[in-house]
Every structure is written in structure tokens, then in C-alpha cells.
Design a protein around this motif. Structure first.
Motif, short mmCIF file in Angstrom:
data_model
loop_
_atom_site.label_atom_id
_atom_site.label_comp_id
_atom_site.label_asym_id
_atom_site.label_seq_id
_atom_site.Cartn_x
_atom_site.Cartn_y
_atom_site.Cartn_z
N MET A 1 0.86 -1.21 0.00
CA MET A 1 0.00 0.00 0.00
C MET A 1 0.89 1.25 0.00
N ALA A 2 0.63 2.21 -0.94
CA ALA A 2 1.45 3.42 -1.02
C ALA A 2 1.18 4.31 0.19
N THR A 3 2.23 5.03 0.62
CA THR A 3 2.08 5.97 1.73
C THR A 3 1.00 6.99 1.41
N LYS A 4 0.09 7.25 2.36
CA LYS A 4 -0.96 8.25 2.11
C LYS A 4 -0.41 9.63 2.49
N LEU A 5 -0.43 10.55 1.53
CA LEU A 5 0.13 11.87 1.78
C LEU A 5 -0.92 12.78 2.42
N ALA A 6 -0.41 13.74 3.24
CA ALA A 6 -1.30 14.75 3.84
C ALA A 6 -1.77 15.70 2.74
N SER A 7 -2.88 16.39 3.01
CA SER A 7 -3.46 17.31 2.01
C SER A 7 -2.43 18.34 1.57
N ARG A 8 -1.68 18.87 2.54
CA ARG A 8 -0.69 19.91 2.22
C ARG A 8 0.39 19.36 1.25
N GLU A 9 0.78 18.11 1.50
CA GLU A 9 1.79 17.48 0.63
C GLU A 9 1.24 17.30 -0.79
N ILE A 10 -0.03 16.92 -0.88
CA ILE A 10 -0.64 16.75 -2.21
C ILE A 10 -0.67 18.09 -2.95
N MET A 19 0.10 12.97 -10.71
CA MET A 19 -0.46 11.94 -11.61
C MET A 19 -0.18 10.54 -11.05
N ALA A 20 1.03 10.37 -10.51
CA ALA A 20 1.37 9.05 -9.94
C ALA A 20 0.48 8.76 -8.73
N VAL A 21 0.23 9.78 -7.92
CA VAL A 21 -0.57 9.58 -6.70
C VAL A 21 -2.02 9.19 -7.05
N PRO A 79 11.65 9.72 -4.05
CA PRO A 79 11.23 8.61 -3.19
C PRO A 79 9.77 8.20 -3.46
N LEU A 80 8.92 9.18 -3.74
CA LEU A 80 7.51 8.86 -4.01
C LEU A 80 7.39 7.95 -5.25
N MET A 81 8.11 8.30 -6.31
CA MET A 81 8.07 7.48 -7.53
C MET A 81 8.69 6.12 -7.27
N LEU A 82 9.80 6.10 -6.53
CA LEU A 82 10.49 4.83 -6.28
C LEU A 82 9.59 3.87 -5.50
N GLU A 83 8.85 4.41 -4.55
CA GLU A 83 7.95 3.55 -3.76
C GLU A 83 6.90 2.91 -4.67
N ARG A 84 6.32 3.71 -5.55
CA ARG A 84 5.28 3.19 -6.44
C ARG A 84 5.87 2.27 -7.50
N ALA A 85 7.04 2.62 -7.99
CA ALA A 85 7.70 1.77 -9.00
C ALA A 85 7.99 0.39 -8.41
N GLY A 86 8.53 0.37 -7.19
CA GLY A 86 8.85 -0.91 -6.55
C GLY A 86 7.60 -1.77 -6.37
N THR A 101 16.04 1.46 -8.10
CA THR A 101 16.98 2.07 -7.14
C THR A 101 17.01 3.59 -7.35
N PRO A 102 17.45 4.34 -6.32
CA PRO A 102 17.55 5.79 -6.48
C PRO A 102 18.68 6.15 -7.44
N GLY A 103 18.50 7.22 -8.18
CA GLY A 103 19.56 7.68 -9.08
C GLY A 103 19.21 9.03 -9.67
N ASP A 104 20.25 9.84 -9.87
CA ASP A 104 20.09 11.18 -10.43
C ASP A 104 20.64 11.17 -11.85
N ILE A 105 19.85 11.62 -12.80
CA ILE A 105 20.29 11.59 -14.21
C ILE A 105 21.55 12.45 -14.43
N GLU A 106 21.81 13.38 -13.52
CA GLU A 106 23.01 14.22 -13.68
C GLU A 106 24.26 13.54 -13.13
N ALA A 107 24.10 12.46 -12.37
CA ALA A 107 25.27 11.75 -11.79
C ALA A 107 24.84 10.30 -11.59
N LEU A 108 24.73 9.57 -12.67
CA LEU A 108 24.18 8.21 -12.59
C LEU A 108 25.11 7.27 -11.81
N PRO A 109 24.53 6.44 -10.93
CA PRO A 109 25.35 5.59 -10.07
C PRO A 109 25.79 4.30 -10.78
#
Ligand SMILES: C[S@@+](CC[C@H](N)C(=O)[O-])C[C@H]1O[C@@H](n2cnc3c(N)ncnc32)[C@H](O)[C@@H]1O
Length: 259
Positions: A1-10, A19-21, A79-86, A101-109
Motif C-alpha cells: 500500500m502506497a504511503t498516504k500523503l497529507a493534504s498539504r503534501e498533495i 499523476m502518480a498519486v 522517493p515517491l516514484m520509487l515507492e510506487r515503482a517498486g 533504485t535511487p539515481g540522479d540523471i546528472e550523476a548516474l550511479p
């Protein structure tokens, strides 16, 4: 189950995370049509090592694993996308092929020349574009393929459409004309550059239905109307998107890293 975000976070989410949420699975301007255009050019075999950078909820990574039986590294900075992707990878039964896994397109691991195919659908425009393109090329093996889907202005936008889209809907996003993208990927070292363009339909009724299918669309709609903060965010977003849609398009860019 995905983490439920607070209204302010949404309220504070960018449109793509929102869109993912609400459960959208295809979150890039060309929708499934542009993913098909990418896959037609990618020449993926079962033995290929594929990187999907900025994977979102992992829809394309899952598709590649299912279609070709290839191993896919799916990375994203959020992290939000990674949780849903997993969760989606597990639910799709392809966890043996797709790693998230986490990764930044500007510095790929990843080491240089790790992948046969590197894909980024609607990602570089959130980053330093030349740096992102150079990183994609760095981690591709010589002779491998790099493919990207990007926004571009199909026709010059009115000042209002430009301001609404880049100033309000997607602040910080950077893109302009098709030639700019070709220049960026060519300067990153790709050869044999090939492009395909089309309209931005992700948020039109026709595009939404084509990408998500009727049953899934109904699920998304019920999540929108079922929580007031979702409904308010959608009501804010849709008229602004509508102002920019006539001017927006997608371009798929494909190139080869010289052997
Ligand atoms: C428009 S969405 C596209 C998601 C997915 N590629 C798709 O087509 O459905 C952009 C994605 O890029 C990710 N992203 C943004 N900046 C990034 C960066 N610097 N490195 C890696 N991912 C990034 C976002 O978290 C988001 O998942």
C-alpha cells in the motif's frame, strides 16, 4: 500500500507526482505512442542490459521486461516514484528482471559503458540538459543506443501559454524547439540521430483513455473525486494545461554511441 500523503503534501506536488498519486501509469507527453516509438528504435534483445532513468512508476521498465525478457535498471530521484515503482514491479511479477533504485540523471550511479540501451522518457528537462545527456551517453556501451522523449513547442506558444505552462504548471522545466534537443544529444556524442514527433495528448480525454484504458481511467477518476484535495488540484491543473496543449508536442530522439 502506497504511503498516504497529507493534504498539504498533495497540494505541493508537481503535476507528475500528482499523476502518480492518483494512479496514472503513463506520465510523459507522448503517452504509450511515444513509448512505442522508443521501443521500435531501441533494438532490445533478451540479453540486453537496459537503463530506464527517471522511471516514474516503472510502467516502461515493466513493459520492457515483459516484452523482451531483458534486465532493466529502473532509477528515479523521487522517493515517491520509487515507492510506487517498486510496488508495481512486484505486482507485475517481474522483480527478477527489474531493479528499482535511487539515481540522479546528472550523476548516474553506474560505471561507464554499463548498458546496451539507455532510455529517459520526459526526464532531462527537469535537469541540467547537457549534463543529463552526457551522463546517459557515458553509461551506454560503445555501439549502444540512447533514447529520450522530450517536450517541445510544436508551434510558437503565446506568451500566456508559455508563462502558464513553464511558470505555473511546471516551474523550472526547460525546453524549447526540436533543434535544441538534437543539438544537445549530438553534442553529448551521439551519432545517427533520428527523431519522431507528435502532439501532446497525455492530458486530453482521448490521450488519457488511450494510455490508461477505460477501467483504469474510471479508477483514476474515482480517486480524484474521492478526496477533495485531489479534486481541487485537478481543477487547478486542467484549465492551465488546456491553455498550453495546442502548442505542445513530444519528440522522441534516438542515437547511437559510436563504437
Ligand atoms: C514526467 S515524469 C516521467 C516518468 C516516466 N519516465 C514516465 O514516462 O512515465 C519525470 C520523472 O523524472 C524523475 N526525475 C526528475 N528529475 C530527475 C533526476 N535529476 N534524476 C532522475 N530522475 C528524475 C521524476 O521523479 C519523475 O519520475
Amino acid at each position: 500500500m502506497a504511503t498516504k500523503l497529507a493534504s498539504r503534501e498533495i497540494s505541493d506536488l508537481d503535476p507528475y507526482k500528482f499523476m502518480a498519486v492518483i494512479g496514472k501509469r503513463v506520465i510523459h507527453p507522448g503517452g504509450r505512442a511515444s513509448t512505442e516509438a522508443v521501443l521500435r528504435r531501441a533494438q532490445i534483445s533478451a540479453s540486453a542490459r537496459v537503463l530506464d532513468v527517471g522511471c516514474g512508476v516503472a510502467t516502461t521498465a515493466i513493459k520492457i521486461a515483459r516484452l523482451f525478457g531483458a534486465r532493466v535498471a529502473a532509477v528515479d530521484i523521487s522517493p515517491l516514484m520509487l515507492e510506487r515503482a517498486g510496488a508495481n514491479v512486484l505486482a507485475a511479477g517481474v522483480a527478477d528482471l527489474v531493479t528499482v533504485t535511487p539515481g540522479d540523471i546528472e550523476a548516474l550511479p553506474f560505471e561507464a559503458a554499463t548498458f546496451d540501451v539507455v532510455i529517459a522518457e520526459a526526464v532531462t528537462m527537469f535537469a541540467d540538459r547537457p549534463k543529463a545527456a552526457a551522463e546517459m551517453v557515458r553509461v551506454t556501451r560503445p555501439g549502444g543506443r540512447v533514447l529520450a522523449t522530450e517536450f517541445y513547442w510544436r508551434k510558437p506558444p503565446t506568451p500566456e501559454a508559455r508563462q502558464v505552462f513553464l511558470g505555473q504548471v511546471c516551474p523550472g522545466m526547460q525546453f524549447d524547439a526540436l533543434e535544441d534537443w538534437v543539438q544537445i544529444y549530438s553534442s553529448a556524442g551521439l551519432t545517427g540521430l533520428d527523431t519522431e514527433t507528435g502532439p501532446f495528448e497525455m492530458m486530453t480525454p482521448h490521450g488519457f483513455l488511450a494510455d490508461e484504458g477505460l477501467t483504469h481511467c474510471l479508477g483514476i477518476m474515482s480517486r480524484v473525486v474521492g478526496r477533495p484535495v485531489h479534486a481541487r488540484k485537478m481543477a487547478w491543473l486542467m484549465p492551465r494545461m488546456a491553455k498550453a496543449v495546442p502548442y505542445l508536442g513530444y519528440v522522441v530522439i534516438a542515437g547511437i554511441k559510436p563504437a
